[in-house]
Design a protein around this motif. Structure first.
Motif, short mmCIF file in Angstrom:
data_model
loop_
_atom_site.label_atom_id
_atom_site.label_comp_id
_atom_site.label_asym_id
_atom_site.label_seq_id
_atom_site.Cartn_x
_atom_site.Cartn_y
_atom_site.Cartn_z
N ALA A 7 11.61 -0.52 3.88
CA ALA A 7 11.05 0.42 2.91
C ALA A 7 12.07 1.48 2.53
O ALA A 7 12.24 1.82 1.35
N LEU A 8 12.78 1.97 3.54
CA LEU A 8 13.80 2.97 3.28
C LEU A 8 14.95 2.38 2.45
O LEU A 8 15.54 3.08 1.62
N SER A 9 15.25 1.12 2.67
CA SER A 9 16.29 0.46 1.87
C SER A 9 15.91 0.48 0.39
O SER A 9 16.75 0.76 -0.48
N ILE A 72 8.18 10.32 -7.63
CA ILE A 72 7.43 9.90 -6.44
C ILE A 72 6.87 8.49 -6.63
O ILE A 72 6.97 7.64 -5.73
N VAL A 73 6.29 8.24 -7.80
CA VAL A 73 5.75 6.90 -8.06
C VAL A 73 6.86 5.86 -8.05
O VAL A 73 6.70 4.76 -7.48
N THR A 74 8.00 6.20 -8.63
CA THR A 74 9.14 5.27 -8.66
C THR A 74 9.61 4.94 -7.25
O THR A 74 9.85 3.77 -6.91
N ALA A 78 9.62 1.46 -5.26
CA ALA A 78 10.88 0.97 -4.69
C ALA A 78 10.72 0.63 -3.22
O ALA A 78 11.33 -0.33 -2.71
N ALA A 79 9.89 1.40 -2.51
CA ALA A 79 9.62 1.09 -1.11
C ALA A 79 8.95 -0.27 -0.98
O ALA A 79 9.24 -1.04 -0.06
N PHE A 95 11.95 -7.14 -8.36
CA PHE A 95 11.06 -6.00 -8.54
C PHE A 95 11.85 -4.78 -8.96
O PHE A 95 11.44 -4.01 -9.84
N LEU A 96 13.02 -4.58 -8.35
CA LEU A 96 13.87 -3.45 -8.70
C LEU A 96 14.42 -3.59 -10.12
O LEU A 96 14.52 -2.61 -10.86
#
Length: 507
Positions: A7-9, A72-74, A78-79, A95-96
């Motif tokens: 998630a952090l990645s 925040i939504v972005t 991304a997470a 997805f990215l």
């Protein structure tokens, strides 16, 4: 492997991409920065009631709240991309790519977009994907059967250390890139210009009540304190040397002026109070300034009106449009293309190098900033930004009054004091202002200097304040004897109305 690192990645990959895109946008067009482009699209798609709620709730911080929400939504999405990439890297990457592709589409869909505006999103995509793939590799640890558990544990430790180092590196580089983009955008200062003296100057401004009634708004609003309400998440930086003003549409002689040519025309100087339609009763989205510019009617006369147009469609450098009723422009009021404010050139925030000023109308129908085009047309043929969103087409500013002092919910000392504030009835003029204390009678106040029908009026009422809780109300009447409406109305679609009441404690 836990879910935290994947998630952090994804989050770090998005941050890296956004920062890189912001840096590139700083050199091309700040408005094309991915977060800003998406934010601008969100503004356009937001329903009017939600927009009004945001302005009423967050005031001048509404843009910061919007940008923060988009970010925040972005990052949340991304997470998700990072979590998906834990098992299917290709899907996470896809997805990215989709997220950054939407940002690019948002940039290209802006009214004045150019193909180059997609470049920041493309850079964001490349950097984001590369970062996600690299971090995903760092999170991999040794695996195998039970006989290799020791090696697997050592690999996990190494993986954690490698990921931590990579995450810190990405964060540091992202901060540098974002800061660089911000500095680059801020470094694009507007060029200083020398303005000619007006051929039709305004009279010297009289001394206001602010020197004798503390707390009352200054008779002239300082430029730095003048309100700003618009749809722009970033302020346009216009090159005055290449800027032009075009006049076209239903005219006999379309023409284009450079700034030097516009500034060389006969200039008028006028004291005019501007009000935003989003101003709630007693609100602060109002300001009074001295404006310098070319009379709009003179420009239209030079072009020669033909046919039966009923609106002046004004366009900003970013493609934003405003509709102004032609009848209002031609009724003798001092509507102008302004190039100066309070004795100097316009600031970038307030529309440099030129903006529209229309006395007596709310800004959304008569105050286009960063102006570049005036088109004579009809409401049937063309609809401006706010017209398409069902706001009024003819929006005269409503008569209103505001209490500046004492402040709402404040505590003041008993004894002799003053209730004071400002009132406005643009293009009609303020006749009287009255104050009511608790359930007592309406009392006529003392008015400040008269600067004209297009300017607000300061007022005050001496008050022997007695201890206790008190309710103060204020209302204004225009010079024709029309009392301000006591009916409560929200800003949509043609401005708020009602009587302001404040509660104060006298100790």
């Amino acid at each position: 492997m836990t879910r935290l690192r994947p998630a952090l990645s994804g989050i770090l990959a998005a941050i890296a991409g956004i920062a890189a895109g912001h840096l590139v946008a700083g050199f091309l067009d700040p408005a094309a920065s991915p977060v800003l482009a998406v934010g601008s699209t969100v503004i356009d798609l937001t329903p009017t009631p939600l927009k009004e709620w945001a302005i009423a709730t967050f005031g001048t911080n509404d843009k910061a709240v919007l940008q923060g929400s988009v970010l925040i939504v972005t990052l949340a999405l991304a997470a998700v991309a990072g979590l998906v990439s834990r098992r299917r890297l290709a899907i996470g990457v896809g997805f990215l790519v989709l997220l950054t592709g939407l940002a690019g589409a948002a940039a290209l869909l802006r009214p004045a977009a150019r193909p180059v505006d997609a470049v920041p999103a493309v850079v964001a995509m490349a950097v984001g994907v590369a970062t996600l793939v690299w971090l995903a590799r760092l999170t991999r640890t040794a695996s195998g059967d039970a006989a290799r558990r020791t090696a697997r544990a050592a690999g996990a430790t190494s993986g954690r250390r490698g990921f931590l180092a990579g995450a810190l590196g990405v964060t540091a580089l992202s901060i540098l890139a974002a800061a660089g983009g911000q500095l680059r955008s801020g470094a694009q200062a507007v060029k200083k210009v020398v303005l000619a003296r007006p051929t039709d100057p305004a009279a010297p401004l009289p001394t206001g009540l602010e020197s004798t009634v503390p707390g009352v708004s200054p008779l002239r609003t300082p430029t730095a304190s003048f309100y700003r309400v618009d749809t722009n998440l970033t302020v346009p930086k216009v090159d005055v040397d290449s800027w032009t003003l075009e006049v076209d549409g239903m005219v006999e002689r379309p023409f284009t002026l450079t700034f030097a040519e516009l500034a060389a025309l006969p200039l008028i100087e006028r004291d005019i109070t501007m009000t935003c339609v989003s101003n709630e009763v007693g609100g602060g989205y109002i300001g009074a300034a001295r404006w310098l510019g070319v009379r709009l009617a003179d420009l239209l006369d030079h072009a020669g009106v033909t046919g039966s147009p009923d609106q002046v469609l004004s366009t900003a450098v970013d493609g934003f449009t405003i509709s102004t009723p032609l009848a209002v422009v031609r009724d003798g009021r001092d509507a102008m293309v302004a190039i100066g404010m309070n004795g100097t050139q316009l600031t970038d925030v307030h529309g440099f190098p030129a903006r529209l000023i229309t006395p007596g109308l709310y800004g959304f129908v008569g105050a286009t900033k960063w102006l570049t085009k005036l088109t004579l047309t009809t409401y049937a043929a063309e609809q401006a930004y706010w017209t398409r969103r069902k706001w009024a087409t003819d929006a005269p500013i409503k008569t209103s009054a505001r209490i500046d002092t004492p402040a709402p919910l404040s505590t003041i000392t008993a004894g002799r004091t003053a209730i004071g504030g400002v009132a406005w009835a643009q293009h009609r003029g303020v006749g009287t202002v009255e104050v009511k204390i608790d359930d007592g009678p309406w009392q006529q106040t003392r008015l400040g200097p008269d600067v004209g029908i297009d300017y607000w009026r300061q007022w005050y009422l001496p008050w022997d304040a007695t201890p206790g809780l008190h309710r103060l109300s204020v209302r204004a009447t225009d010079r024709a004897g029309r009392l301000q409406s006591s009916d409560r109305a929200t800003p949509f679609p043609d401005g708020s109305s009602g009587i302001q009441e404040v509660v104060v404690t006298v100790a």
